[in-house]
Design a protein around this motif. Structure first.
Motif, PDB file in Angstrom:
ATOM      1  N   ILE A 159      12.676  59.001  -3.612  1.00 12.82           N
ATOM      2  CA  ILE A 159      13.950  59.202  -4.320  1.00 12.82           C
ATOM      3  C   ILE A 159      13.735  60.012  -5.594  1.00 12.82           C
ATOM      4  O   ILE A 159      14.358  59.785  -6.618  1.00 12.82           O
ATOM      5  N   TYR A 160      12.819  60.985  -5.502  1.00 11.88           N
ATOM      6  CA  TYR A 160      12.668  61.927  -6.601  1.00 11.88           C
ATOM      7  C   TYR A 160      13.820  62.932  -6.561  1.00 11.88           C
ATOM      8  O   TYR A 160      14.557  63.040  -5.578  1.00 11.88           O
ATOM      9  N   ASN A 161      13.943  63.694  -7.644  1.00 15.27           N
ATOM     10  CA  ASN A 161      15.103  64.575  -7.772  1.00 15.27           C
ATOM     11  C   ASN A 161      15.153  65.680  -6.729  1.00 15.27           C
ATOM     12  O   ASN A 161      16.216  66.247  -6.478  1.00 15.27           O
ATOM     13  N   GLU A 162      14.018  66.024  -6.113  1.00  7.98           N
ATOM     14  CA  GLU A 162      14.065  67.043  -5.059  1.00  7.98           C
ATOM     15  C   GLU A 162      15.071  66.682  -3.976  1.00  7.98           C
ATOM     16  O   GLU A 162      15.696  67.561  -3.382  1.00  7.98           O
ATOM     17  N   THR A 163      15.221  65.385  -3.720  1.00 11.72           N
ATOM     18  CA  THR A 163      16.076  64.987  -2.601  1.00 11.72           C
ATOM     19  C   THR A 163      17.342  64.240  -3.014  1.00 11.72           C
ATOM     20  O   THR A 163      18.270  64.148  -2.205  1.00 11.72           O
ATOM     21  N   VAL A 164      17.415  63.707  -4.232  1.00  6.11           N
ATOM     22  CA  VAL A 164      18.648  63.010  -4.624  1.00  6.11           C
ATOM     23  C   VAL A 164      19.580  63.888  -5.454  1.00  6.11           C
ATOM     24  O   VAL A 164      20.767  63.584  -5.573  1.00  6.11           O
ATOM     25  N   LYS A 165      19.083  64.997  -6.028  1.00  6.61           N
ATOM     26  CA  LYS A 165      19.985  65.920  -6.706  1.00  6.61           C
ATOM     27  C   LYS A 165      20.672  66.811  -5.675  1.00  6.61           C
ATOM     28  O   LYS A 165      20.041  67.296  -4.745  1.00  6.61           O
ATOM     29  N   VAL A 166      21.965  67.017  -5.846  1.00  6.23           N
ATOM     30  CA  VAL A 166      22.753  67.770  -4.874  1.00  6.23           C
ATOM     31  C   VAL A 166      23.703  68.719  -5.594  1.00  6.23           C
ATOM     32  O   VAL A 166      24.023  68.533  -6.772  1.00  6.23           O
ATOM     33  N   LYS A 173      14.823  58.111 -15.756  1.00  4.32           N
ATOM     34  CA  LYS A 173      14.904  57.678 -14.359  1.00  4.32           C
ATOM     35  C   LYS A 173      13.830  56.620 -14.121  1.00  4.32           C
ATOM     36  O   LYS A 173      12.651  56.836 -14.397  1.00  4.32           O
ATOM     37  N   TYR A 174      14.274  55.488 -13.625  1.00  2.05           N
ATOM     38  CA  TYR A 174      13.361  54.380 -13.337  1.00  2.05           C
ATOM     39  C   TYR A 174      13.338  54.143 -11.836  1.00  2.05           C
ATOM     40  O   TYR A 174      14.393  54.078 -11.194  1.00  2.05           O
ATOM     41  N   ILE A 175      12.150  54.024 -11.265  1.00  2.00           N
ATOM     42  CA  ILE A 175      11.979  53.739  -9.842  1.00  2.00           C
ATOM     43  C   ILE A 175      11.162  52.459  -9.725  1.00  2.00           C
ATOM     44  O   ILE A 175      10.116  52.313 -10.363  1.00  2.00           O
ATOM     45  N   GLN A 176      11.662  51.545  -8.890  1.00  2.00           N
ATOM     46  CA  GLN A 176      10.997  50.251  -8.728  1.00  2.00           C
ATOM     47  C   GLN A 176      10.316  50.174  -7.358  1.00  2.00           C
ATOM     48  O   GLN A 176      10.874  49.682  -6.385  1.00  2.00           O
ATOM     49  N   LEU A 199      13.395  62.759 -17.911  1.00  3.72           N
ATOM     50  CA  LEU A 199      13.844  63.910 -17.147  1.00  3.72           C
ATOM     51  C   LEU A 199      14.084  65.141 -18.015  1.00  3.72           C
ATOM     52  O   LEU A 199      14.144  66.258 -17.494  1.00  3.72           O
ATOM     53  N   VAL A 200      14.216  64.956 -19.312  1.00  2.00           N
ATOM     54  CA  VAL A 200      14.377  66.097 -20.207  1.00  2.00           C
ATOM     55  C   VAL A 200      13.030  66.774 -20.437  1.00  2.00           C
ATOM     56  O   VAL A 200      12.884  67.983 -20.287  1.00  2.00           O
ATOM     57  N   ALA A 201      12.027  65.971 -20.782  1.00  2.00           N
ATOM     58  CA  ALA A 201      10.698  66.520 -21.046  1.00  2.00           C
ATOM     59  C   ALA A 201       9.919  66.792 -19.770  1.00  2.00           C
ATOM     60  O   ALA A 201       9.018  67.631 -19.753  1.00  2.00           O
ATOM     61  N   ASP A 202      10.281  66.095 -18.708  1.00  2.00           N
ATOM     62  CA  ASP A 202       9.491  66.148 -17.474  1.00  2.00           C
ATOM     63  C   ASP A 202      10.417  66.206 -16.254  1.00  2.00           C
ATOM     64  O   ASP A 202      10.498  65.259 -15.467  1.00  2.00           O
ATOM     65  N   PRO A 203      11.155  67.305 -16.080  1.00  2.00           N
ATOM     66  CA  PRO A 203      12.101  67.384 -14.958  1.00  2.00           C
ATOM     67  C   PRO A 203      11.438  67.345 -13.590  1.00  2.00           C
ATOM     68  O   PRO A 203      12.101  67.024 -12.596  1.00  2.00           O
ATOM     69  N   GLU A 204      10.142  67.627 -13.519  1.00  2.00           N
ATOM     70  CA  GLU A 204       9.434  67.586 -12.244  1.00  2.00           C
ATOM     71  C   GLU A 204       8.985  66.178 -11.864  1.00  2.00           C
ATOM     72  O   GLU A 204       8.422  65.978 -10.784  1.00  2.00           O
ATOM     73  N   GLU A 205       9.235  65.212 -12.759  1.00  2.00           N
ATOM     74  CA  GLU A 205       8.845  63.809 -12.511  1.00  2.00           C
ATOM     75  C   GLU A 205       7.359  63.716 -12.159  1.00  2.00           C
ATOM     76  O   GLU A 205       6.984  63.133 -11.143  1.00  2.00           O
ATOM     77  N   SER A 206       6.547  64.267 -13.035  1.00  2.00           N
ATOM     78  CA  SER A 206       5.112  64.288 -12.789  1.00  2.00           C
ATOM     79  C   SER A 206       4.323  63.374 -13.719  1.00  2.00           C
ATOM     80  O   SER A 206       3.137  63.111 -13.476  1.00  2.00           O
ATOM     81  N   ASN A 207       4.967  62.867 -14.781  1.00  2.00           N
ATOM     82  CA  ASN A 207       4.260  62.056 -15.773  1.00  2.00           C
ATOM     83  C   ASN A 207       4.903  60.678 -15.849  1.00  2.00           C
ATOM     84  O   ASN A 207       5.934  60.490 -16.495  1.00  2.00           O
ATOM     85  N   ASN A 208       4.316  59.725 -15.175  1.00  2.00           N
ATOM     86  CA  ASN A 208       4.848  58.365 -15.114  1.00  2.00           C
ATOM     87  C   ASN A 208       4.603  57.652 -16.447  1.00  2.00           C
ATOM     88  O   ASN A 208       3.463  57.389 -16.828  1.00  2.00           O
ATOM     89  N   LEU A 209       5.683  57.308 -17.157  1.00  2.00           N
ATOM     90  CA  LEU A 209       5.570  56.666 -18.472  1.00  2.00           C
ATOM     91  C   LEU A 209       5.606  55.146 -18.400  1.00  2.00           C
ATOM     92  O   LEU A 209       5.455  54.484 -19.421  1.00  2.00           O
ATOM     93  N   ALA A 210       5.785  54.592 -17.208  1.00  2.00           N
ATOM     94  CA  ALA A 210       5.906  53.142 -17.099  1.00  2.00           C
ATOM     95  C   ALA A 210       4.687  52.385 -17.656  1.00  2.00           C
ATOM     96  O   ALA A 210       4.855  51.356 -18.316  1.00  2.00           O
ATOM     97  N   PRO A 211       3.474  52.840 -17.411  1.00  2.00           N
ATOM     98  CA  PRO A 211       2.332  52.075 -17.934  1.00  2.00           C
ATOM     99  C   PRO A 211       2.294  51.997 -19.453  1.00  2.00           C
ATOM    100  O   PRO A 211       1.712  51.074 -20.025  1.00  2.00           O
ATOM    101  N   THR A 212       2.903  52.963 -20.113  1.00  2.00           N
ATOM    102  CA  THR A 212       2.859  52.962 -21.587  1.00  2.00           C
ATOM    103  C   THR A 212       4.194  52.602 -22.211  1.00  2.00           C
ATOM    104  O   THR A 212       4.319  52.613 -23.428  1.00  2.00           O
ATOM    105  N   GLY A 226      18.999  66.577  -0.803  1.00  2.00           N
ATOM    106  CA  GLY A 226      18.254  67.824  -0.841  1.00  2.00           C
ATOM    107  C   GLY A 226      17.051  67.765   0.076  1.00  2.00           C
ATOM    108  O   GLY A 226      16.898  66.827   0.874  1.00  2.00           O
ATOM    109  N   GLU A 227      16.200  68.765  -0.039  1.00  2.00           N
ATOM    110  CA  GLU A 227      14.965  68.818   0.729  1.00  2.00           C
ATOM    111  C   GLU A 227      13.794  68.950  -0.246  1.00  2.00           C
ATOM    112  O   GLU A 227      13.833  69.761  -1.178  1.00  2.00           O
ATOM    113  N   ALA A 228      12.740  68.169  -0.029  1.00  2.00           N
ATOM    114  CA  ALA A 228      11.609  68.165  -0.957  1.00  2.00           C
ATOM    115  C   ALA A 228      10.769  69.428  -0.850  1.00  2.00           C
ATOM    116  O   ALA A 228      10.206  69.892  -1.843  1.00  2.00           O
ATOM    117  N   LEU A 229      10.639  69.989   0.361  1.00  2.00           N
ATOM    118  CA  LEU A 229       9.868  71.212   0.577  1.00  2.00           C
ATOM    119  C   LEU A 229       8.466  71.111  -0.014  1.00  2.00           C
ATOM    120  O   LEU A 229       7.946  72.066  -0.594  1.00  2.00           O
TER     121      LEU A 229
END
Length: 330
Positions: free
Chosen positions: A213-220, A305-308, A317-330, A198-201
């Motif tokens: 590799i956020y969903n803007e560009t990997v979802k098709v 979705k986990y990104i390393q 991705l259910v609660a946060d489809p925009e991938e704006s709230n990184n839960l890794a620290p908690t 996809g395109e991130a725009l």
């Protein structure tokens, strides 16, 4: 949400629309290598558009179908899939020489009308035999500048220009759909419409694609219309473009090669079942290494979705489809 793709939409209404399909990498050559082999980049070995070539040890869909007696043809829309990069394996015809070449951000391409024109010629020659035709449209790509009458005003924003390119490409695809109908083979032809990325725009501060590799560009998009009459369906389960090869293999009764990492989607197509277990899909971007940054590796499931990267990221991705709230620290 814009009504810009009536021909694609009509195929979706007659087939199966997968609403949650992903590509393993948001770059054209490696993503198509995955699409046409059913394997992920760590196996097929293509990680970037530059300085990579699909190795002969890979088995492409065209090779599998050619052995089965299919005529195999491809018409390519941009130099990034030129035969020199190895994706021509198994194709009787691989049309990658352009009559009217355009230069967009240092990538030579041709308009979708020319892709369709050569596709229609190929169909006219081979429609009476078993065939596999791969058409590659590059128009909805950075440098959004469709021809008239699709060309937007000079003041149009990026999203409007991108939408106009999609509308133009849809019209070109419509020419192929009409040809299948005029030849009397539309109802007997398996049709798959998908994309490499996809395109991130502007999403996550990325203008186009390739780095993140956020969903803007990997979802098709992924639409599959079976031959014959089947009830239309919409599927929300996570699927991937690496599932295309094993699905086609199952539908025509051949074994997918052992390296194939995708899964047969035919139970979704016939309505005779669903997946047995949750799937996990790999994604990556090695593009950052070009500028001496760390690569990005990721894994997706239905919800997570986990990104390393150097600082790990985890998204619900259910609660946060925009991938704006990184839960890794908690």
């Amino acid at each position: 949400r814009r009504p810009i793709s009536p021909h694609i939409d009509q195929v979706a209404r007659e087939g199966v629309l997968f609403r949650n399909a992903v590509s393993p990498v948001p770059l054209t050559l490696p993503a198509h290598s995955s699409m046409l082999t059913g394997t992920n980049p760590p196996y097929h070995g293509v990680h970037h558009n530059v300085d990579y070539r699909l190795g002969a040890f890979n088995v492409t869909l065209a090779e599998l179908l050619k052995k089965k007696g299919f005529a195999t043809g491809a018409v390519i829309g941009a130099f990034v899939l030129n035969s020199k990069f190895g994706l021509d394996q198994g194709f009787d015809t691989y049309h990658d020489r352009f009559d009217e070449a355009l230069n967009t951000n240092d990538i030579t391409e041709r308009r979708g009308e020319e892709v369709s024109r050569y596709g229609l010629q190929w169909l006219a020659e081979h429609h009476s035999e078993p065939f596999f035709l791969f058409l590659h449209y590059y128009d909805p790509h950075d440098g959004y500048d469709p021809p008239e009458p699709f060309k937007p005003t000079s003041s149009a924003d990026v999203a409007s220009r991108y939408a106009a390119e999609i509308a133009y490409t849809d019209a070109c695809i419509g020419q192929v759909i009409n040809q299948l109908k005029s030849l009397g083979i539309y109802d007997s032809t398996l049709i798959i419409i998908t994309s490499d990325h996809g395109e991130a725009l502007g999403g996550h501060s990325e203008k186009t694609h390739g780095y993140f590799i956020y969903n803007e560009t990997v979802k098709v998009p992924l639409v599959i219309k079976l031959a014959g009459q089947h009830p239309p369906r919409e599927i929300d389960d996570l699927v991937g473009i690496i599932d295309i090869v094993p699905t086609i293999c199952h539908l025509i009764g051949i074994e997918a090669p052992p390296p194939v990492g995708g899964t047969n989607l035919s139970p979704y197509l016939t309505g005779n079942g669903s997946r047995e277990a949750e799937r996990h899909y790999y994604c990556e971007s090695q593009f950052p290494t070009v500028i001496n940054c760390n690569p990005l590796l990721g894994v997706l499931a239905d919800r997570w979705k986990y990104i390393q990267p150097p600082r790990p990221e985890l998204y619900d991705l259910v609660a946060d489809p925009e991938e704006s709230n990184n839960l890794a620290p908690t």
